[in-house]
Design an enzyme around this catalytic site. Structure first.
Site, PDB file in Angstrom:
ATOM      1  N   GLU A 117      -4.258  -4.790  19.313  1.00 22.46           N
ATOM      2  CA  GLU A 117      -3.352  -4.986  18.180  1.00 22.46           C
ATOM      3  C   GLU A 117      -2.316  -3.878  18.118  1.00 22.46           C
ATOM      4  OE1 GLU A 117      -5.610  -5.560  14.637  1.00 22.46           O
ATOM      5  OE2 GLU A 117      -4.031  -4.720  13.369  1.00 22.46           O
ATOM      6  N   HIS A 168      -2.830   0.504  16.528  1.00 21.71           N
ATOM      7  CA  HIS A 168      -2.117   0.961  15.328  1.00 21.71           C
ATOM      8  C   HIS A 168      -0.807   1.676  15.652  1.00 21.71           C
ATOM      9  CE1 HIS A 168      -2.029   2.032  10.957  1.00 21.71           C
ATOM     10  NE2 HIS A 168      -2.697   0.888  10.906  1.00 21.71           N
ATOM     11  N   ASP A 215      -7.607  -2.121  17.545  1.00 22.07           N
ATOM     12  CA  ASP A 215      -6.303  -1.868  16.916  1.00 22.07           C
ATOM     13  C   ASP A 215      -5.747  -0.533  17.414  1.00 22.07           C
ATOM     14  OD1 ASP A 215      -4.103  -1.659  15.290  1.00 22.07           O
ATOM     15  OD2 ASP A 215      -5.178  -2.038  13.415  1.00 22.07           O
ATOM     16  N   TYR A 248      -7.214   6.838  13.445  1.00 22.16           N
ATOM     17  CA  TYR A 248      -7.052   5.615  12.651  1.00 22.16           C
ATOM     18  C   TYR A 248      -8.290   4.717  12.765  1.00 22.16           C
ATOM     19  CZ  TYR A 248      -6.325   0.870  11.580  1.00 22.16           C
ATOM     20  OH  TYR A 248      -6.554  -0.364  11.061  1.00 22.16           O
ATOM     21  N   ASP A 304      -6.515  -3.508   1.413  1.00 25.60           N
ATOM     22  CA  ASP A 304      -5.355  -3.271   0.546  1.00 25.60           C
ATOM     23  C   ASP A 304      -4.591  -4.566   0.257  1.00 25.60           C
ATOM     24  OD1 ASP A 304      -4.874  -2.273   3.453  1.00 25.60           O
ATOM     25  OD2 ASP A 304      -2.848  -2.736   2.787  1.00 25.60           O
ATOM     26  N   ARG A 321       0.357 -11.576  13.217  1.00 20.79           N
ATOM     27  CA  ARG A 321      -0.492 -11.043  12.146  1.00 20.79           C
ATOM     28  C   ARG A 321       0.206 -10.951  10.779  1.00 20.79           C
ATOM     29  NH1 ARG A 321      -4.893  -8.775  11.963  1.00 20.79           N
ATOM     30  NH2 ARG A 321      -4.339  -6.743  11.095  1.00 20.79           N
ATOM     31  N   HIS A 323      -3.437 -10.435   8.897  1.00 21.61           N
ATOM     32  CA  HIS A 323      -3.883  -9.164   8.330  1.00 21.61           C
ATOM     33  C   HIS A 323      -4.779  -9.456   7.122  1.00 21.61           C
ATOM     34  CE1 HIS A 323      -2.295  -5.136   6.446  1.00 21.61           C
ATOM     35  NE2 HIS A 323      -3.442  -4.950   7.067  1.00 21.61           N
ATOM     36  N   ASN A 378       0.812  -1.215   0.000  1.00 17.68           N
ATOM     37  CA  ASN A 378       0.000   0.000   0.000  1.00 17.68           C
ATOM     38  C   ASN A 378       0.851   1.273   0.000  1.00 17.68           C
ATOM     39  OD1 ASN A 378      -2.370   1.409   0.007  1.00 17.68           O
ATOM     40  ND2 ASN A 378      -2.989   0.828   2.087  1.00 17.68           N
ATOM     41  N   TRP A 416       1.954   6.453  12.397  1.00 21.98           N
ATOM     42  CA  TRP A 416       0.551   6.412  11.935  1.00 21.98           C
ATOM     43  C   TRP A 416       0.002   5.029  12.122  1.00 21.98           C
ATOM     44  CZ3 TRP A 416      -2.000   3.543   8.103  1.00 21.98           C
ATOM     45  CH2 TRP A 416      -3.371   3.869   7.985  1.00 21.98           C
ATOM     46  N   ARG A 431     -14.092  -5.865  15.488  1.00 24.49           N
ATOM     47  CA  ARG A 431     -13.101  -4.897  15.945  1.00 24.49           C
ATOM     48  C   ARG A 431     -13.796  -3.550  16.079  1.00 24.49           C
ATOM     49  NH1 ARG A 431      -8.108  -2.514  12.258  1.00 24.49           N
ATOM     50  NH2 ARG A 431      -9.458  -0.740  11.877  1.00 24.49           N
ATOM     51  N   GLU A 436       1.418  -7.203  11.254  1.00 27.50           N
ATOM     52  CA  GLU A 436       0.952  -6.913   9.890  1.00 27.50           C
ATOM     53  C   GLU A 436       1.991  -6.159   9.070  1.00 27.50           C
ATOM     54  OE1 GLU A 436      -2.565  -4.490  10.861  1.00 27.50           O
ATOM     55  OE2 GLU A 436      -1.490  -2.796  10.005  1.00 27.50           O
ATOM     56  N   HIS A 462     -14.766  -5.029  10.765  1.00 29.61           N
ATOM     57  CA  HIS A 462     -14.330  -3.698  11.199  1.00 29.61           C
ATOM     58  C   HIS A 462     -15.524  -2.818  11.503  1.00 29.61           C
ATOM     59  CE1 HIS A 462     -10.031  -3.108   9.527  1.00 29.61           C
ATOM     60  NE2 HIS A 462     -10.206  -4.369   9.833  1.00 29.61           N
ATOM     61  N   GLU A 519      -8.650 -11.592   9.761  1.00 31.13           N
ATOM     62  CA  GLU A 519      -9.277 -10.288   9.515  1.00 31.13           C
ATOM     63  C   GLU A 519      -9.992 -10.329   8.164  1.00 31.13           C
ATOM     64  OE1 GLU A 519      -6.469  -7.090   9.155  1.00 31.13           O
ATOM     65  OE2 GLU A 519      -8.009  -5.549   9.423  1.00 31.13           O
TER      66      GLU A 519
HETATM   67  C1  GCO Z   1      -5.545  -3.477   9.934  1.00 31.96           C
HETATM   68  C2  GCO Z   1      -4.496  -2.544   9.482  1.00 31.96           C
HETATM   69  C3  GCO Z   1      -4.805  -1.748   8.262  1.00 31.96           C
HETATM   70  C4  GCO Z   1      -3.555  -1.008   7.807  1.00 31.96           C
HETATM   71  C5  GCO Z   1      -3.488  -0.970   6.326  1.00 31.96           C
HETATM   72  C6  GCO Z   1      -2.215  -0.313   5.845  1.00 31.96           C
HETATM   73  O1  GCO Z   1      -5.476  -3.858  11.086  1.00 31.96           O
HETATM   74  O2  GCO Z   1      -6.377  -3.832   9.128  1.00 31.96           O
HETATM   75  O3  GCO Z   1      -3.965  -1.814  10.543  1.00 31.96           O
HETATM   76  O4  GCO Z   1      -5.910  -0.928   8.424  1.00 31.96           O
HETATM   77  O5  GCO Z   1      -3.503   0.262   8.331  1.00 31.96           O
HETATM   78  O6  GCO Z   1      -3.620  -2.250   5.844  1.00 31.96           O
HETATM   79  O7  GCO Z   1      -2.051  -0.491   4.479  1.00 31.96           O
HETATM   80 MG    MG Z   2      -3.827  -3.246  12.155  1.00 30.95          MG
END
Ligand code: GCO
Ligand code: MG
Length: 402
Positions: free
Chosen positions: A236, A212, A210, A160, A316, A283, A312, A38, A402, A148, A262, A123, A339
């Site tokens: 996560e 993140h 998450d 996020y 994307d 993940r 993951h 991504n 991020w 989630r 991930e 999600h 996921e």
């Molecule tokens: C998740 C991930 C995604 C990522 C994304 C980045 O847990 O699904 O954190 O949301 O941010 O795949 O490309």
């Molecule tokens: Mg994630």
């Protein structure tokens, strides 16, 4: 002997950007691999076109392990998301071909089923607590057994994980969107909405969250401790995972289970996390961690240490990755959860996949190979458009994870 005759790299944007590798053998058998990274799509496309495809042509498609070793060790340069995503695409395409040649779905080549279905999590998100609760209710009505939950932190834009339209898509702008972040506001707010979800819906489903990569280890420890009564399935990425040792501190303070991986690309990136039981779920995915061959190696290491899988599966990752993931998920003994976010309708016009959802779980295709076809003609209608993931800044203007 059959040989690899052709390997083509497709870059298209059906709903979002995807890079896809298609390998064709001298017997006319084709295999697909996802090569999407991504926000860095063209780097993998160029790595494949310039450095991998010329070495693939003429090789024996049946030698999956040898081809993996050749592209990993043979490059001299190790690991890294671009390289590992390119190797993953080759590896996945060769498993697809092997399945088609054998007349078997890939999970049968991996030892057959260990379970009847692959539990997934959805999600749910909201711009505030009431809209988050509505979204959780919607997924529960759709039959999901695991959800989630993410909600926008009040007065801090761009949290996020909060969906804008029907599909969650963080890589939406031509240049990186810069989003503000406040750890203090998040730590005050996030536990309250996780509690609100449990208060409203009870405990008969799995709840995930998450972080993140946003917290320091001691902040993550405080967060994990604070939400223990919510009995999360996992928290996560509580802290960035380059420093595997950092998780020991979180572990010492909380029984909230931890999921990581991930953004990691090899067994070496998760070695200590797994062998020292610093996490509960790994993940790593097919597409970013070197394909089915390498991911199975990670999962086997994890099984030895009672770490379960939780791959993951954001949008994307293309439907080719999802299909490959579900073949692995159904086969490995230490599966935890998968996921799952539905892809956009345009994506599914280009990737025709046999993966099926029912009762909160996925089923792999029973077709030989992975069970996904790529419609090259349909893909031509969706040309690549450069898109970046956002960048986070603390309220004082400095860059944050991020
Ligand atoms: C998740 C991930 C995604 C990522 C994304 C980045 O847990 O699904 O954190 O949301 O941010 O795949 O490309
Ligand atoms: Mg994630």
């Amino acid at each position: 002997m059959s040989t690899i005759e052709r390997a083509e790299v497709f870059v298209a944007s059906p709903g979002r950007n995807f890079v896809t590798l298609r390998i064709t053998t001298s017997d006319g058998v084709t295999g697909l691999g996802d090569a999407t990274l991504n926000g860095r799509e063209l780097a993998v496309a160029a790595y494949l076109r310039e450095h991998v495809v010329p070495l693939l042509v003429g090789r024996d498609p049946a030698r999956i392990e040898d081809t993996w070793q050749y592209f990993y060790r043979g490059a001299y340069w190790r690991r890294g998301p671009v390289t590992m995503t390119a190797i993953a695409a080759v590896d996945t395409a060769l498993w697809d071909i092997k399945g088609k040649v054998a007349g078997l779905p890939v999970y049968q080549l991996l030892g057959g089923r260990s379970r009847d279905a692959v539990m997934v999590y959805a999600h749910a998100s909201g711009t505030d607590v009431p809209s988050l609760l509505d979204d959780v209710a919607r997924f529960r009505d759709l039959g999901y057994r695991a959800v989630r939950a993410q909600a926008a932190v009040p007065d801090v834009g761009g949290t996020y994980g909060v969906r804008k339209g029907s599909v969650y898509e963080p890589a939406a702008s031509a240049l990186p969107d810069e989003q503000p972040w406040s750890t203090e506001a998040y730590l005050d707010f996030a536990p309250t909405y996780l509690e609100a979800v449990r208060d409203r819906f009870g405990f008969d489903f799995h709840l995930l969250h998450d972080v993140h990569h946003r917290l320091t280890p001691i902040e993550a420890a405080r967060f994990g401790k604070r939400v223990e009564d919510c009995r999360l399935f996992w928290m996560e990425d509580p802290t960035p995972a380059e420093d595997q040792e950092a998780f020991r501190l979180i572990r010492q303070h909380t029984t909230t289970p931890i999921a990581v991986g991930e953004a990691l690309t090899s067994i070496w990136d998760v070695q200590r996390l797994i062998t020292e039981q610093l996490i509960d779920y790994v993940r790593t995915t097919v597409v970013h961690a070197g394909g089915i061959t390498h991911l199975r190696r990670i999962f086997d290491l994890a099984a030895l240490h009672q770490v379960r899988t939780g791959s993951h599966g954001a949008t994307d990752l293309s439907p080719v990755t999802l299909a490959a993931a579900v073949h692995l998920d159904v086969a490995v003994p230490n599966f935890g959860i998968q996921e799952y976010m539905e892809h956009a309708p345009e994506t599914m016009e280009v990737f025709r996949s046999g993966v099926r959802f029912a009762d909160g779980a996925l089923q792999p295709s029973e077709a030989p190979g992975l069970g996904v076809e790529y419609d090259e003609k349909a893909a031509e209608r969706f040309p690549y458009e450069g898109r970046y993931l956002p960048v986070a800044r603390r309220l004082d203007g400095s860059v944050h994870d991020w």
